[in-house]
Design a protein around this motif. Structure first.
Motif, PDB file in Angstrom:
ATOM      1  N   ALA A 220       4.530  57.193 113.445  1.00 35.53           N
ATOM      2  CA  ALA A 220       3.432  56.125 113.404  1.00 35.53           C
ATOM      3  C   ALA A 220       3.558  55.446 112.062  1.00 35.53           C
ATOM      4  N   ASP A 221       3.475  56.190 110.926  1.00 37.26           N
ATOM      5  CA  ASP A 221       3.439  55.488 109.542  1.00 37.26           C
ATOM      6  C   ASP A 221       4.666  54.816 109.471  1.00 37.26           C
ATOM      7  N   ALA A 222       5.967  55.233 109.828  1.00 33.89           N
ATOM      8  CA  ALA A 222       6.962  54.311 109.662  1.00 33.89           C
ATOM      9  C   ALA A 222       6.983  53.261 110.459  1.00 33.89           C
ATOM     10  N   CYS A 223       6.678  53.033 111.807  1.00 36.04           N
ATOM     11  CA  CYS A 223       6.419  51.926 112.758  1.00 36.04           C
ATOM     12  C   CYS A 223       5.708  50.946 112.037  1.00 36.04           C
ATOM     13  N   LEU A 224       4.720  51.212 111.458  1.00 32.53           N
ATOM     14  CA  LEU A 224       3.799  50.368 110.594  1.00 32.53           C
ATOM     15  C   LEU A 224       4.728  49.551 109.567  1.00 32.53           C
ATOM     16  N   PHE A 225       5.370  50.642 108.639  1.00 36.56           N
ATOM     17  CA  PHE A 225       6.218  50.361 107.619  1.00 36.56           C
ATOM     18  C   PHE A 225       7.295  49.360 108.230  1.00 36.56           C
ATOM     19  N   LEU A 226       8.110  49.631 109.236  1.00 39.13           N
ATOM     20  CA  LEU A 226       8.855  48.719 109.662  1.00 39.13           C
ATOM     21  C   LEU A 226       8.364  47.278 110.019  1.00 39.13           C
ATOM     22  N   MET A 227       7.310  47.463 110.895  1.00 37.36           N
ATOM     23  CA  MET A 227       6.630  46.006 111.379  1.00 37.36           C
ATOM     24  C   MET A 227       6.494  45.310 110.182  1.00 37.36           C
ATOM     25  N   ASP A 228       5.960  45.904 109.172  1.00 38.14           N
ATOM     26  CA  ASP A 228       5.700  45.118 107.784  1.00 38.14           C
ATOM     27  C   ASP A 228       6.978  44.502 106.980  1.00 38.14           C
ATOM     28  N   ARG A 229       8.150  45.426 107.013  1.00 32.40           N
ATOM     29  CA  ARG A 229       9.128  45.203 106.084  1.00 32.40           C
ATOM     30  C   ARG A 229      10.592  45.017 106.591  1.00 32.40           C
ATOM     31  N   TYR A 230      10.596  45.312 108.088  1.00 31.18           N
ATOM     32  CA  TYR A 230      12.108  45.326 108.526  1.00 31.18           C
ATOM     33  C   TYR A 230      12.208  44.245 109.117  1.00 31.18           C
ATOM     34  N   GLU A 231      13.284  43.623 108.980  1.00 27.57           N
ATOM     35  CA  GLU A 231      13.663  42.097 109.836  1.00 27.57           C
ATOM     36  C   GLU A 231      15.077  42.199 110.616  1.00 27.57           C
ATOM     37  N   ASP A 232      15.916  43.332 110.521  1.00 24.46           N
ATOM     38  CA  ASP A 232      17.216  43.291 111.146  1.00 24.46           C
ATOM     39  C   ASP A 232      17.251  43.580 112.525  1.00 24.46           C
ATOM     40  N   SER A 233      18.175  42.703 113.348  1.00 23.41           N
ATOM     41  CA  SER A 233      18.211  43.126 114.839  1.00 23.41           C
ATOM     42  C   SER A 233      18.789  44.570 115.020  1.00 23.41           C
ATOM     43  N   GLU A 234      19.454  45.266 114.048  1.00 23.33           N
ATOM     44  CA  GLU A 234      20.217  46.322 114.111  1.00 23.33           C
ATOM     45  C   GLU A 234      19.120  47.399 114.229  1.00 23.33           C
ATOM     46  N   ILE A 235      19.391  48.617 115.033  1.00 29.26           N
ATOM     47  CA  ILE A 235      18.475  49.578 115.011  1.00 29.26           C
ATOM     48  C   ILE A 235      18.614  50.266 113.808  1.00 29.26           C
ATOM     49  N   ILE A 236      17.241  51.165 113.551  1.00 25.85           N
ATOM     50  CA  ILE A 236      17.131  51.852 112.268  1.00 25.85           C
ATOM     51  C   ILE A 236      16.464  53.400 112.685  1.00 25.85           C
ATOM     52  N   ASN A 237      17.439  54.197 112.268  1.00 26.22           N
ATOM     53  CA  ASN A 237      16.713  55.749 112.372  1.00 26.22           C
ATOM     54  C   ASN A 237      15.633  56.146 111.613  1.00 26.22           C
ATOM     55  N   VAL A 238      14.634  56.947 112.170  1.00 25.91           N
ATOM     56  CA  VAL A 238      13.283  57.422 111.382  1.00 25.91           C
ATOM     57  C   VAL A 238      13.567  58.974 111.564  1.00 25.91           C
ATOM     58  N   GLY A 239      13.479  59.693 110.641  1.00 26.73           N
ATOM     59  CA  GLY A 239      13.535  61.287 110.528  1.00 26.73           C
ATOM     60  C   GLY A 239      13.099  61.550 109.221  1.00 26.73           C
ATOM     61  N   THR A 240      13.467  63.005 109.025  1.00 26.07           N
ATOM     62  CA  THR A 240      13.086  63.783 107.829  1.00 26.07           C
ATOM     63  C   THR A 240      14.421  63.796 106.745  1.00 26.07           C
ATOM     64  N   GLY A 241      15.487  64.134 107.418  1.00 21.05           N
ATOM     65  CA  GLY A 241      16.735  64.200 106.669  1.00 21.05           C
ATOM     66  C   GLY A 241      16.868  65.683 106.347  1.00 21.05           C
ATOM     67  N   ILE A 242      16.002  66.478 106.844  1.00 23.82           N
ATOM     68  CA  ILE A 242      15.941  68.011 106.770  1.00 23.82           C
ATOM     69  C   ILE A 242      16.362  68.573 107.944  1.00 23.82           C
ATOM     70  N   GLU A 243      17.590  69.455 108.003  1.00 26.90           N
ATOM     71  CA  GLU A 243      18.145  70.055 108.992  1.00 26.90           C
ATOM     72  C   GLU A 243      17.467  71.345 108.951  1.00 26.90           C
ATOM     73  N   VAL A 244      17.170  72.004 110.310  1.00 35.41           N
ATOM     74  CA  VAL A 244      16.697  73.446 110.278  1.00 35.41           C
ATOM     75  C   VAL A 244      17.402  74.071 111.303  1.00 35.41           C
ATOM     76  N   THR A 245      17.807  75.369 111.167  1.00 31.91           N
ATOM     77  CA  THR A 245      18.764  75.987 112.114  1.00 31.91           C
ATOM     78  C   THR A 245      17.669  76.551 113.187  1.00 31.91           C
ATOM     79  N   LEU A 246      18.163  76.946 114.246  1.00 29.82           N
ATOM     80  CA  LEU A 246      17.240  77.603 115.415  1.00 29.82           C
ATOM     81  C   LEU A 246      16.518  78.932 114.819  1.00 29.82           C
ATOM     82  N   ARG A 247      17.366  79.789 113.883  1.00 28.50           N
ATOM     83  CA  ARG A 247      16.850  80.751 113.309  1.00 28.50           C
ATOM     84  C   ARG A 247      15.912  80.769 112.162  1.00 28.50           C
TER      85      ARG A 247
END
Length: 314
Positions: A220-247
């Motif tokens: 939700a925070d990212a969506c408000l951020f993008l509404m304020d600052r992102y203007e590109d037609s291309e899609i944009i990923n939202v994530g943590t950048g942190i991988e976690v294994t099932l274990r």
């Protein structure tokens, strides 16, 4: 997007929509247009057009969708394609017809090709075959992305698309735990095993398979951020950048739930492929996730203990 702007959240009663509403209210936005399904069927073009002409929203968050897991895609593919195409068409076109300043369309990492290189970059979309289990839903949502891009090109609109990774968190008010199938199943299994003092918990999947989990409040925070600052037609990923294994994920939930038994992994040929998104683009704009996985999981389980009967609602 100032505090006085009129903002329509399509799907405000859903998991992501309700989180966006919370974030908007925390910001001080008070002119929110929120219509329950009983008052507004987004599949009905006339109802949607009437709403937009009457309310004249300036900004739109399009989070509404007909969602379902593998079973829904298999048993009700026509419903998923039809309903999502209708919802997207009606809201996007009504936004254009009434000169909405900006629209954010919610995509998903599940729309990327089944065998996309990990972490998945935005340009990977439509470069390979889709995951068969989600194909009807994915095709409809990709059409929504392309519709936004086409309107931007032809009509100079400002329609953007966010592509979140797997989500988890709580759906307020009092609607229970919402999470990816993997995470929800782990909470269910460990909670039950703890309560019943079972000697072991069996987990289906490869212990080294990797996933990424984003708290819905961070999205939700990212969506408000993008509404304020992102203007590109291309899609944009939202994530943590942190991988976690099932274990690693299983061990975290085991510790949080206080389970003392053993974990048994049962790998199988149809195990879900790793799904990690590349977030260099949104990080380069200055946004990054704030809620750490351990913190988020603990808050979820604390809620579960207070509302045990709702554990399986997801």
């Amino acid at each position: 997007m100032n505090r006085d702007a009129k903002i329509f959240v399509a799907g405000h009663g859903g998991f992501v929509g309700s989180a966006i509403v919370r974030a908007l209210r925390q910001r001080g936005c008070s002119r929110l247009i929120l219509k329950p399904k009983s008052e507004l069927d987004l599949r009905d073009a006339l109802q949607v057009q009437y709403l937009f002409r009457k309310e004249q929203p300036e900004y739109v968050f399009l989070t509404a969708a007909h969602v379902g897991g593998s079973e829904a895609n298999r048993e009700r593919p026509a419903d998923l394609i039809r309903d999502n195409l209708m919802i997207q068409h009606n809201v996007i076109d009504a936004s254009y017809q009434t000169s909405v300043k900006k629209l954010l369309f919610l995509g998903s990492a599940c729309l990327y090709p089944k065998h996309a290189t990990q972490p998945m970059k935005e340009h990977a979309l439509l470069t390979g075959a889709l995951e068969e289990a989600n194909e009807p839903y994915s095709i409809a949502k990709i059409a929504g992305i392309k519709m936004c891009q086409a309107y931007n090109k032809q009509y100079q609109t400002r329609y953007i698309t966010a592509m979140p990774t797997k989500l988890y968190g709580l759906h307020h008010p009092n609607d229970g735990l919402h999470a990816s199938n993997t995470l929800a199943a782990l909470f269910q299994r460990f909670h039950e095993a703890t309560q019943r003092k079972l000697p072991h918990v069996e987990i289906l999947g490869s212990r080294e398979s990797k996933s990424e989990f984003l708290h819905v409040d961070d999205l939700a925070d990212a969506c408000l951020f993008l509404m304020d600052r992102y203007e590109d037609s291309e899609i944009i990923n939202v994530g943590t950048g942190i991988e976690v294994t099932l274990r690693e994920l299983a061990e975290k939930i085991k510790a949080i739930t206080g389970y003392l038994g053993e974990i048994v992994y049962t790998a199988h040929a149809e195990a879900e492929a790793d799904r990690i998104v590349d977030i260099a683009k949104i990080n380069g704009l200055g946004w990054q996730a704030d809620i750490k996985l351990d913190e988020g999981l603990r808050s979820v389980y604390a809620w579960v203990l207070r509302n045990e009967s709702l554990l399986t609602k997801h």
